[in-house]
Design an enzyme around this catalytic site. Structure first.
Site, PDB file in Angstrom:
ATOM      1  N   SER A 171      -4.950 -30.825 -62.659  1.00 14.92           N
ATOM      2  CA  SER A 171      -3.512 -30.526 -62.737  1.00 14.92           C
ATOM      3  C   SER A 171      -2.937 -30.311 -61.341  1.00 14.92           C
ATOM      4  O   SER A 171      -1.832 -30.784 -61.033  1.00 14.92           O
ATOM      5  CB  SER A 171      -3.272 -29.275 -63.593  1.00 14.92           C
ATOM      6  N   SER A 189      -0.294 -27.093 -65.633  1.00 14.04           N
ATOM      7  CA  SER A 189      -1.626 -26.837 -66.193  1.00 14.04           C
ATOM      8  C   SER A 189      -1.735 -27.568 -67.517  1.00 14.04           C
ATOM      9  O   SER A 189      -0.968 -27.298 -68.440  1.00 14.04           O
ATOM     10  CB  SER A 189      -1.848 -25.338 -66.417  1.00 14.04           C
ATOM     11  N   THR A 226      -4.951 -21.806 -67.484  1.00 12.33           N
ATOM     12  CA  THR A 226      -5.701 -21.633 -66.235  1.00 12.33           C
ATOM     13  C   THR A 226      -5.199 -20.383 -65.511  1.00 12.33           C
ATOM     14  O   THR A 226      -4.004 -20.260 -65.221  1.00 12.33           O
ATOM     15  CB  THR A 226      -5.546 -22.899 -65.374  1.00 12.33           C
ATOM     16  N   ARG A 276      -8.105 -34.382 -66.192  1.00 10.98           N
ATOM     17  CA  ARG A 276      -8.316 -35.378 -65.120  1.00 10.98           C
ATOM     18  C   ARG A 276      -7.999 -36.796 -65.573  1.00 10.98           C
ATOM     19  O   ARG A 276      -7.925 -37.703 -64.748  1.00 10.98           O
ATOM     20  CB  ARG A 276      -9.743 -35.283 -64.576  1.00 10.98           C
ATOM     21  N   GLU A 285     -16.539 -34.624 -61.408  1.00 11.69           N
ATOM     22  CA  GLU A 285     -16.417 -34.240 -62.822  1.00 11.69           C
ATOM     23  C   GLU A 285     -16.952 -35.312 -63.775  1.00 11.69           C
ATOM     24  O   GLU A 285     -17.619 -34.991 -64.743  1.00 11.69           O
ATOM     25  CB  GLU A 285     -14.959 -33.922 -63.163  1.00 11.69           C
ATOM     26  N   HIS A 334     -10.914 -37.093 -35.376  1.00 15.06           N
ATOM     27  CA  HIS A 334     -10.901 -36.009 -34.391  1.00 15.06           C
ATOM     28  C   HIS A 334     -11.971 -34.961 -34.673  1.00 15.06           C
ATOM     29  O   HIS A 334     -12.020 -33.938 -33.992  1.00 15.06           O
ATOM     30  CB  HIS A 334      -9.506 -35.365 -34.354  1.00 15.06           C
ATOM     31  N   LYS A 355     -15.673 -20.705 -66.448  1.00 13.34           N
ATOM     32  CA  LYS A 355     -14.426 -20.147 -67.002  1.00 13.34           C
ATOM     33  C   LYS A 355     -14.756 -19.060 -68.024  1.00 13.34           C
ATOM     34  O   LYS A 355     -14.093 -18.039 -68.094  1.00 13.34           O
ATOM     35  CB  LYS A 355     -13.559 -21.248 -67.633  1.00 13.34           C
TER      36      LYS A 355
HETATM   37  C1  F6R Z   1     -10.856 -31.122 -66.380  1.00  9.66           C
HETATM   38  C2  F6R Z   1     -10.274 -31.026 -65.050  1.00  9.66           C
HETATM   39  C3  F6R Z   1     -10.219 -29.684 -64.388  1.00  9.66           C
HETATM   40  C4  F6R Z   1      -8.966 -28.906 -64.832  1.00  9.66           C
HETATM   41  C5  F6R Z   1      -8.880 -27.550 -64.135  1.00  9.66           C
HETATM   42  C6  F6R Z   1      -7.606 -26.791 -64.469  1.00  9.66           C
HETATM   43  O1  F6R Z   1     -10.660 -32.434 -66.893  1.00  9.66           O
HETATM   44  O2  F6R Z   1      -9.869 -32.010 -64.513  1.00  9.66           O
HETATM   45  O3  F6R Z   1     -10.223 -29.901 -62.994  1.00  9.66           O
HETATM   46  O4  F6R Z   1      -7.827 -29.666 -64.553  1.00  9.66           O
HETATM   47  O5  F6R Z   1      -9.992 -26.767 -64.500  1.00  9.66           O
HETATM   48  O6  F6R Z   1      -7.363 -26.756 -65.840  1.00  9.66           O
HETATM   49  P1  F6R Z   1      -5.922 -27.175 -66.384  1.00  9.66           P
HETATM   50  O7  F6R Z   1      -5.693 -28.559 -65.925  1.00  9.66           O
HETATM   51  O8  F6R Z   1      -6.022 -27.054 -67.869  1.00  9.66           O
HETATM   52  O9  F6R Z   1      -4.963 -26.182 -65.802  1.00  9.66           O
END
Ligand code: F6R
Length: 347
Positions: free
Chosen positions: A56, A97, A102, A149, A234, A250, A344
């Site tokens: 995100s 997000s 998140t 992603r 990922e 550099h 998480k």
């Molecule tokens: C999972 C991914 C992670 C999330 C990250 C934040 O596919 O790409 O990098 O994007 O953990 O979570 P979000 O995007 O739900 O805020």
């Protein structure tokens, strides 16, 4: 008879990640329509601050690199719990997000509320949308149910249209979109697992058992280099390095001496674009000469098309196929992100 690649898809792509690549052109079109449908744009702010993490957070960099030669306001990405001190009520803060849950992004959103910033949320659901709805902050709601992603178009393209509507930058035109969809459709066809001679797969066969060293140049390809690094991490569960010219000339260029001790472990990927500065072209060429004794090979991935939008989206999709095929060659499920989820949970 199934191709070698189709067999790998059947064996390792347990959650059908492939569909996100096949649907990428459609997502781009839908993301543009979402942006076009924004009917209330705020007055131009002092700057746009995008807060978000991972898949995100990169949307802030994508917006910034798209607008860098055009935008009349700065666009800045924050990937942290705290906003920089200079973010005040004259800024528009956009919390991005995909899950809406998140914690870093929720913390930034709360701070932006307290500082009286203009507010916008881009999300597929979760607490962020609940809080924004409760407070009456505008929300760009994107379809949920896909990996963040794999949702980059939804997460950043609407912001290009918002900036356009605020009079701060030119978003993609209908011509740009038409050109882009044509090229993206061709890429999906060319890189399909059913195509035995598939340049992304052939490229990845040289990459998947090494450390990719991905270089773009400041702006669009630099941002896509970082995104490709993250996609290798990922999707393929592999370590990768990313950097951009001219800065790496550099400093990192000296680190190549360590790579030269075991060049078989590294492979360079150059992300190239027709919009590069003349001196960047020269830097890529000289850098390649110096780098060649430190890596097993140097591969090039090129954007396609005329408009910046098309060049950006084509290179993104080609990169995504690359990390997807790297996952399959490493016998990994591209959808699984066990370490991220475990961390998480422990937090
Ligand atoms: C999972 C991914 C992670 C999330 C990250 C934040 O596919 O790409 O990098 O994007 O953990 O979570 P979000 O995007 O739900 O805020």
């Amino acid at each position: 008879m199934a191709t070698k690649i189709e067999k790998l898809v059947a064996d390792y792509d347990h959650q059908n990640f492939l569909r996100w690549l096949e649907e990428f052109p459609d997502q781009v079109e839908k993301a543009c329509r979402l942006g076009q449908n924004i009917n209330e744009a705020p007055a131009p702010p002092a700057g746009l601050v995008v807060g978000g993490m991972g898949g995100s957070g990169i949307s802030g960099d994508l917006v910034a690199s798209y607008c860098r030669n055009d935008a009349e306001i700065p666009v800045y990405t924050v990937r942290d719990y705290n906003l920089p001190a200079w973010v005040d009520s004259s800024f528009l803060f956009t919390a991005v997000s995909y899950s809406g849950n998140t914690e870093e992004t929720l913390s930034l959103y709360q701070q932006a509320v307290e500082r009286g910033c203009g507010l916008l949320v881009v999300s597929g659901g979760g607490q962020l949308i609940d809080r924004a709805d409760e407070a009456g902050h505008p929300v760009i709601k994107i379809p949920s149910g896909q990996p963040p992603r794999a949702s980059a178009p939804y997460l950043f393209i609407p912001l290009l249209y918002l900036l356009d509507k605020m009079g701060c930058c030119h978003g993609p035109s209908e011509n740009d979109l038409g050109e882009t969809l044509k090229h993206l459709g061709n890429i999906v066809e060319e890189l399909a697992p059913g195509k035995e001679a598939n340049f992304a797969f052939e490229l990845v066969r040289k990459v998947y058992d090494k450390i990719p060293v991905i270089y773009g140049s400041a702006g669009m390809t630099g941002t896509l280099a970082l995104r490709l690094k993250n996609q290798f991490n990922e999707n393929a569960k592999m370590i990768a390095l990313a950097n951009e010219l001219p800065e790496l000339n550099h400093n990192e260029i000296m680190g190549w001496q360590q790579m030269a001790e075991s060049p078989e472990n590294y492979i360079a990927l150059f992300l190239r674009d027709s919009g590069e500065h003349e001196r960047i072209k020269k830097r890529f060429s000289i850098s390649g000469e110096i780098l060649s004794s430190s890596v097993a090979g140097i591969e090039t991935m090129r954007s396609r098309g005329d408009s910046l939008f098309c060049r950006m989206m084509t290179l993104m999709l080609i990169s995504d196929y690359t990390s997807y095929y790297a996952a399959l060659l490493r016998h990994k499920d591209p959808s699984a992100i066990e370490n991220i989820e475990a961390l998480k949970k422990k937090l």
